[in-house]
Scaffold this motif. Structure first.
Motif, PDB file in Angstrom:
ATOM      1  N   ASN A  56       0.807  -1.218   0.000  1.00  0.00           N
ATOM      2  CA  ASN A  56       0.000   0.000   0.000  1.00  0.00           C
ATOM      3  C   ASN A  56       0.841   1.268   0.000  1.00  0.00           C
ATOM      4  O   ASN A  56       0.305   2.368  -0.166  1.00  0.00           O
ATOM      5  CB  ASN A  56      -0.953  -0.005   1.196  1.00  0.00           C
ATOM      6  CG  ASN A  56      -2.167  -0.869   0.941  1.00  0.00           C
ATOM      7  OD1 ASN A  56      -2.893  -0.675  -0.020  1.00  0.00           O
ATOM      8  ND2 ASN A  56      -2.377  -1.860   1.790  1.00  0.00           N
ATOM      9  N   LEU A  57       2.153   1.112   0.156  1.00  0.00           N
ATOM     10  CA  LEU A  57       3.053   2.256   0.077  1.00  0.00           C
ATOM     11  C   LEU A  57       3.861   2.271  -1.215  1.00  0.00           C
ATOM     12  O   LEU A  57       4.375   3.312  -1.616  1.00  0.00           O
ATOM     13  CB  LEU A  57       4.010   2.262   1.278  1.00  0.00           C
ATOM     14  CG  LEU A  57       3.357   2.513   2.639  1.00  0.00           C
ATOM     15  CD1 LEU A  57       4.363   2.287   3.762  1.00  0.00           C
ATOM     16  CD2 LEU A  57       2.774   3.915   2.722  1.00  0.00           C
ATOM     17  N   SER A 158       2.964  13.734   1.323  1.00  0.00           N
ATOM     18  CA  SER A 158       4.309  13.285   1.672  1.00  0.00           C
ATOM     19  C   SER A 158       4.252  11.829   2.131  1.00  0.00           C
ATOM     20  O   SER A 158       3.178  11.296   2.432  1.00  0.00           O
ATOM     21  CB  SER A 158       4.874  14.148   2.804  1.00  0.00           C
ATOM     22  OG  SER A 158       4.176  13.877   4.017  1.00  0.00           O
ATOM     23  N   PHE A 159       5.413  11.189   2.207  1.00  0.00           N
ATOM     24  CA  PHE A 159       5.460   9.796   2.647  1.00  0.00           C
ATOM     25  C   PHE A 159       4.876   9.649   4.049  1.00  0.00           C
ATOM     26  O   PHE A 159       4.138   8.703   4.333  1.00  0.00           O
ATOM     27  CB  PHE A 159       6.907   9.286   2.633  1.00  0.00           C
ATOM     28  CG  PHE A 159       7.049   7.863   3.101  1.00  0.00           C
ATOM     29  CD1 PHE A 159       6.823   6.806   2.237  1.00  0.00           C
ATOM     30  CD2 PHE A 159       7.396   7.584   4.419  1.00  0.00           C
ATOM     31  CE1 PHE A 159       6.943   5.488   2.668  1.00  0.00           C
ATOM     32  CE2 PHE A 159       7.519   6.276   4.857  1.00  0.00           C
ATOM     33  CZ  PHE A 159       7.291   5.224   3.982  1.00  0.00           C
ATOM     34  N   LYS A 160       5.189  10.584   4.944  1.00  0.00           N
ATOM     35  CA  LYS A 160       4.693  10.506   6.318  1.00  0.00           C
ATOM     36  C   LYS A 160       3.170  10.557   6.360  1.00  0.00           C
ATOM     37  O   LYS A 160       2.535   9.831   7.137  1.00  0.00           O
ATOM     38  CB  LYS A 160       5.281  11.643   7.159  1.00  0.00           C
ATOM     39  CG  LYS A 160       6.767  11.502   7.427  1.00  0.00           C
ATOM     40  CD  LYS A 160       7.281  12.655   8.262  1.00  0.00           C
ATOM     41  CE  LYS A 160       8.768  12.505   8.542  1.00  0.00           C
ATOM     42  NZ  LYS A 160       9.292  13.635   9.351  1.00  0.00           N
ATOM     43  N   VAL A 164       0.564   7.368   7.511  1.00  0.00           N
ATOM     44  CA  VAL A 164      -0.445   7.368   8.579  1.00  0.00           C
ATOM     45  C   VAL A 164      -1.822   7.020   8.029  1.00  0.00           C
ATOM     46  O   VAL A 164      -2.606   6.332   8.695  1.00  0.00           O
ATOM     47  CB  VAL A 164      -0.497   8.714   9.346  1.00  0.00           C
ATOM     48  CG1 VAL A 164       0.790   8.955  10.097  1.00  0.00           C
ATOM     49  CG2 VAL A 164      -0.827   9.878   8.437  1.00  0.00           C
ATOM     50  N   VAL A 165      -2.118   7.467   6.807  1.00  0.00           N
ATOM     51  CA  VAL A 165      -3.396   7.107   6.191  1.00  0.00           C
ATOM     52  C   VAL A 165      -3.454   5.601   5.966  1.00  0.00           C
ATOM     53  O   VAL A 165      -4.462   4.944   6.258  1.00  0.00           O
ATOM     54  CB  VAL A 165      -3.598   7.857   4.854  1.00  0.00           C
ATOM     55  CG1 VAL A 165      -4.813   7.303   4.112  1.00  0.00           C
ATOM     56  CG2 VAL A 165      -3.781   9.347   5.105  1.00  0.00           C
ATOM     57  N   SER A 191      -2.556  14.888  13.927  1.00  0.00           N
ATOM     58  CA  SER A 191      -2.334  16.067  13.097  1.00  0.00           C
ATOM     59  C   SER A 191      -2.095  15.677  11.639  1.00  0.00           C
ATOM     60  O   SER A 191      -2.638  16.303  10.717  1.00  0.00           O
ATOM     61  CB  SER A 191      -1.134  16.856  13.629  1.00  0.00           C
ATOM     62  OG  SER A 191      -0.836  17.956  12.793  1.00  0.00           O
ATOM     63  N   ARG A 192      -1.301  14.630  11.431  1.00  0.00           N
ATOM     64  CA  ARG A 192      -1.011  14.192  10.066  1.00  0.00           C
ATOM     65  C   ARG A 192      -2.250  13.625   9.388  1.00  0.00           C
ATOM     66  O   ARG A 192      -2.476  13.849   8.193  1.00  0.00           O
ATOM     67  CB  ARG A 192       0.114  13.157  10.078  1.00  0.00           C
ATOM     68  CG  ARG A 192       1.480  13.749  10.402  1.00  0.00           C
ATOM     69  CD  ARG A 192       2.554  12.683  10.532  1.00  0.00           C
ATOM     70  NE  ARG A 192       3.839  13.274  10.876  1.00  0.00           N
ATOM     71  CZ  ARG A 192       4.921  12.572  11.203  1.00  0.00           C
ATOM     72  NH1 ARG A 192       4.866  11.244  11.223  1.00  0.00           N
ATOM     73  NH2 ARG A 192       6.050  13.189  11.506  1.00  0.00           N
ATOM     74  N   LEU A 193      -3.065  12.890  10.146  1.00  0.00           N
ATOM     75  CA  LEU A 193      -4.308  12.367   9.583  1.00  0.00           C
ATOM     76  C   LEU A 193      -5.245  13.506   9.197  1.00  0.00           C
ATOM     77  O   LEU A 193      -5.876  13.475   8.135  1.00  0.00           O
ATOM     78  CB  LEU A 193      -4.996  11.436  10.585  1.00  0.00           C
ATOM     79  CG  LEU A 193      -4.448  10.014  10.695  1.00  0.00           C
ATOM     80  CD1 LEU A 193      -5.063   9.302  11.894  1.00  0.00           C
ATOM     81  CD2 LEU A 193      -4.731   9.231   9.414  1.00  0.00           C
TER      82      LEU A 193
END
Length: 209
Positions: A56-57, A158-160, A164-165, A191-193
């Motif tokens: 998935n990445l 971004s990758f980060k 998280v998603v 925060s990233r989500l």
């Protein structure tokens, strides 16, 4: 995805996961004491899950197979440094994510998010809840168009943020587990989500009307 399910994953690790961690630790101790064959049990247990998160990445099956193998090799080579500060599960996931990140940076690859994958249980994932509410006479055509637009929007993260998603929406991990895997705070995960959701919605605003 129901609010109750989301809150459950946000707040705590399940009793089942805690029991799993205890069982894994016993196997890890055997490996550390010289029972090399015991590591095969961990490979069999987590191979599909690690393959899934890496796929998935990366979106490439050949690369995913290689990276999955590399992740387990690195885990085995580092097993004596495992101190149970986190569960073996999150420790292994961290190795897989970092291995994938290094690969993607080196090869400058981006991942396409699968609408089918995050919607396979018949419920829309939190990140794209609003997308499926739009009325359309041709749902198949809309689905294909959504997939294309979602892929394009996901590429821009971004990758980060993509990670998280993937871990939250697809692998169904809690905020705490994701924080341990990514080496950040739970607040940073939230925060990233939130940022990823806002970015995807912004890119797909024509479908949110």
């Amino acid at each position: 995805m129901s609010i109750a399910k989301t809150l459950d994953r946000t707040i705590s690790v399940s009793p089942e996961r805690a029991q799993e961690a205890s069982t894994d630790l016993a196997i890890v101790r055997r490996v550390q004491e010289g029972d090399v064959a015991a590591f095969d049990r961990l490979i069999l247990k987590y191979r599909e899950r690690i393959y899934s998160v890496i796929y998935n990445l990366t979106g490439n099956r050949e690369d995913t197979s290689d990276l999955t193998q590399d992740s387990f090799i690195k885990a085995f080579q580092s097993i004596n440094r495992f101190r149970a500060n986190s569960s073996f599960f999150t420790w292994l996931y961290r190795i897989a994510v970092n291995t994938t990140l290094t690969f993607l940076r080196k090869n400058k690859l981006r991942r396409f998010l699968s609408f089918d994958k995050i919607n396979e249980d018949g419920e829309s994932a939190e990140v794209i809840d609003a997308l499926v509410t739009k009325s359309h006479s041709d749902r198949d055509a809309l689905r294909r168009e959504l997939q294309e637009k979602l892929n394009e929007a996901f590429q821009r993260l971004s990758f980060k943020h993509r990670t998280v998603v993937t871990l939250f929406e697809i692998d169904q991990l809690s905020h705490r587990e994701i924080a341990e895997i990514m080496g950040c705070s739970e607040g940073t995960v939230r925060s990233r989500l939130h940022y990823a959701k806002q970015e995807l919605q912004s890119q797909l605003q024509d479908y949110l009307k």
